[in-house]
Write a protein that holds these residues in place. Structure first.
Motif, PDB file in Angstrom:
ATOM      1  N   LYS A 196       0.998  -1.259   0.071  1.00 56.30           N
ATOM      2  CA  LYS A 196       0.019   0.068   0.149  1.00 56.30           C
ATOM      3  C   LYS A 196       0.936   1.108   0.106  1.00 56.30           C
ATOM      4  O   LYS A 196       0.745   2.190  -0.728  1.00 56.30           O
ATOM      5  CB  LYS A 196      -0.930  -0.135   1.327  1.00 56.30           C
ATOM      6  CG  LYS A 196      -2.161  -0.895   1.005  1.00 56.30           C
ATOM      7  CD  LYS A 196      -2.890  -0.919   2.328  1.00 56.30           C
ATOM      8  CE  LYS A 196      -4.044  -1.879   2.255  1.00 56.30           C
ATOM      9  NZ  LYS A 196      -4.753  -2.044   3.561  1.00 56.30           N
ATOM     10  N   LYS A 197       2.238   1.332   0.860  1.00 56.48           N
ATOM     11  CA  LYS A 197       2.767   2.474   0.781  1.00 56.48           C
ATOM     12  C   LYS A 197       3.531   2.546  -0.652  1.00 56.48           C
ATOM     13  O   LYS A 197       3.820   3.716  -1.121  1.00 56.48           O
ATOM     14  CB  LYS A 197       3.903   2.262   1.948  1.00 56.48           C
ATOM     15  CG  LYS A 197       3.231   2.314   3.150  1.00 56.48           C
ATOM     16  CD  LYS A 197       4.637   2.127   4.046  1.00 56.48           C
ATOM     17  CE  LYS A 197       4.238   2.307   5.734  1.00 56.48           C
ATOM     18  NZ  LYS A 197       5.186   1.928   6.470  1.00 56.48           N
ATOM     19  N   GLU A 198       3.735   1.290  -1.283  1.00 57.05           N
ATOM     20  CA  GLU A 198       4.339   1.494  -2.689  1.00 57.05           C
ATOM     21  C   GLU A 198       3.530   1.979  -3.781  1.00 57.05           C
ATOM     22  O   GLU A 198       3.764   2.363  -4.790  1.00 57.05           O
ATOM     23  CB  GLU A 198       5.004   0.196  -3.222  1.00 57.05           C
ATOM     24  CG  GLU A 198       6.087  -0.370  -2.081  1.00 57.05           C
ATOM     25  CD  GLU A 198       6.342  -1.774  -2.616  1.00 57.05           C
ATOM     26  OE1 GLU A 198       7.539  -2.293  -2.135  1.00 57.05           O
ATOM     27  OE2 GLU A 198       5.868  -2.462  -3.325  1.00 57.05           O
ATOM     28  N   SER A 199       2.077   1.939  -3.315  1.00 51.52           N
ATOM     29  CA  SER A 199       1.278   2.273  -4.410  1.00 51.52           C
ATOM     30  C   SER A 199       1.199   3.645  -4.982  1.00 51.52           C
ATOM     31  O   SER A 199       0.969   3.996  -6.076  1.00 51.52           O
ATOM     32  CB  SER A 199      -0.318   1.793  -4.216  1.00 51.52           C
ATOM     33  OG  SER A 199      -0.513   2.774  -2.906  1.00 51.52           O
ATOM     34  N   GLU A 200       1.794   4.459  -3.909  1.00 50.34           N
ATOM     35  CA  GLU A 200       1.563   6.019  -4.566  1.00 50.34           C
ATOM     36  C   GLU A 200       2.756   6.269  -5.672  1.00 50.34           C
ATOM     37  O   GLU A 200       2.618   6.916  -6.373  1.00 50.34           O
ATOM     38  CB  GLU A 200       2.026   6.886  -3.170  1.00 50.34           C
ATOM     39  CG  GLU A 200       2.251   8.337  -3.462  1.00 50.34           C
ATOM     40  CD  GLU A 200       2.611   9.072  -2.429  1.00 50.34           C
ATOM     41  OE1 GLU A 200       3.037  10.448  -2.500  1.00 50.34           O
ATOM     42  OE2 GLU A 200       3.085   8.782  -1.228  1.00 50.34           O
ATOM     43  N   MET A 229      12.391  11.168  -8.326  1.00 45.96           N
ATOM     44  CA  MET A 229      13.557  10.287  -8.747  1.00 45.96           C
ATOM     45  C   MET A 229      14.180   9.828  -7.616  1.00 45.96           C
ATOM     46  O   MET A 229      14.838   8.716  -7.385  1.00 45.96           O
ATOM     47  CB  MET A 229      14.400  11.336  -9.475  1.00 45.96           C
ATOM     48  CG  MET A 229      15.782  10.627  -9.932  1.00 45.96           C
ATOM     49  SD  MET A 229      15.055   9.148 -11.164  1.00 45.96           S
ATOM     50  CE  MET A 229      16.363   8.058 -11.057  1.00 45.96           C
ATOM     51  N   LEU A 230      14.135  10.538  -6.185  1.00 46.29           N
ATOM     52  CA  LEU A 230      14.708   9.951  -5.092  1.00 46.29           C
ATOM     53  C   LEU A 230      13.856   8.574  -4.536  1.00 46.29           C
ATOM     54  O   LEU A 230      14.731   7.801  -4.193  1.00 46.29           O
ATOM     55  CB  LEU A 230      14.876  11.259  -3.813  1.00 46.29           C
ATOM     56  CG  LEU A 230      15.663  12.429  -4.184  1.00 46.29           C
ATOM     57  CD1 LEU A 230      15.396  13.417  -3.185  1.00 46.29           C
ATOM     58  CD2 LEU A 230      17.218  11.940  -3.894  1.00 46.29           C
ATOM     59  N   LYS A 231      12.626   8.892  -4.723  1.00 48.36           N
ATOM     60  CA  LYS A 231      11.712   7.720  -4.403  1.00 48.36           C
ATOM     61  C   LYS A 231      11.999   6.413  -5.200  1.00 48.36           C
ATOM     62  O   LYS A 231      12.198   5.211  -4.587  1.00 48.36           O
ATOM     63  CB  LYS A 231      10.416   8.069  -4.251  1.00 48.36           C
ATOM     64  CG  LYS A 231      10.164   9.237  -3.101  1.00 48.36           C
ATOM     65  CD  LYS A 231       8.646   9.364  -3.252  1.00 48.36           C
ATOM     66  CE  LYS A 231       8.228  10.459  -2.115  1.00 48.36           C
ATOM     67  NZ  LYS A 231       6.844  10.848  -2.009  1.00 48.36           N
ATOM     68  N   ALA A 232      12.414   6.712  -6.617  1.00 48.68           N
ATOM     69  CA  ALA A 232      12.508   5.653  -7.612  1.00 48.68           C
ATOM     70  C   ALA A 232      14.036   4.959  -7.103  1.00 48.68           C
ATOM     71  O   ALA A 232      13.898   3.801  -7.207  1.00 48.68           O
ATOM     72  CB  ALA A 232      12.538   6.320  -8.911  1.00 48.68           C
TER      73      ALA A 232
END
Length: 218
Positions: free
Chosen positions: A84-88, A206-209
């Motif tokens: 669920k956290k990754e869904s964003e 990009m940081l999250k990626a």
């Protein structure tokens, strides 16, 4: 699931785990439950971790694009929180990266070399390719970067947005080029661009990626 050639898969995907064999699972593997399986208490496998649980402990149907599932699939409680956290990221951040941003670029050809190049007087648009495998740049002065070859991503500058939040206005990407040479690319948001806010959001995305990319490599 969508069958994808591993060489062409998105770098943000992860492999489906091996399921714990039914014969080795006599009880729910939720340490707080551990109910014994029988005819009435059936076992279910979490699609993300592959462990066995009772229906109560594995009844969340959650999207799992990191494993190329088309529809929501069964998760245990712990894995459901992670997905669920990754869904964003998959619903929002990927779209931001694909839409791109406008930047001024500065390249260092080698970490131990004084040889460097500034690409002055021109704004470059940078965007993630639709298959998520490349960072692409308009024009021919900067090569596309294979996402799997990115070794680190760091914020190179910050400023306050209209809400007073600290957001990145620059980013530094270290990667290996097509011949294996170590490269450093510094990207500063073009403050004169009409897409300044979009470009700053691109830096955050990009940081999250890269964090997801690191997880995919584990």
């Amino acid at each position: 699931m969508i069958t994808v050639d591993p060489d062409l898969a998105s770098p943000f995907t992860i492999e489906e785990p091996q399921w714990n064999p039914d014969k080795s699972c006599s009880h729910c593997q939720n340490i707080e439950c551990q109910i014994k399986f029988d005819i009435l208490k059936r076992k279910h496998h979490c699609r993300r971790c592959g462990r066995c649980f009772c229906d109560k402990c594995c009844n969340s149907m959650v999207a799992l694009p990191r494993m190329c599932f088309i529809d929501p699939v069964r998760h245990c409680k712990m894995c459901a929180l992670v997905s669920k956290k990754e869904s964003e990221f998959f619903e929002k951040q990927l779209k931001i990266l694909i839409d791109g941003g406008d930047f001024q670029l500065h390249t260092d050809f080698d970490q131990d070399s004084s040889d460097s190049s500034i690409l002055p007087g021109k704004t470059f648009s940078c965007f993630l390719s639709p298959d998520h495998r490349y960072l692409q740049f308009d024009g021919e002065m900067q090569e596309n970067i294979l996402v799997q070859k990115i070794e680190s991503v760091q914020v190179a500058g910050v400023e306050l947005d209209q809400q007073g939040n600290r957001v990145g206005n620059g980013i530094c990407i270290q990667y290996s080029d097509c011949v294996g040479k170590f490269m450093i690319l510094k990207m500063n948001v073009d403050k004169t661009s009409s897409r300044k806010e979009q470009s700053m959001n691109w830096v955050t995305a990009m940081l999250k990626a890269f964090r997801l990319l690191q997880e995919s490599r584990k």
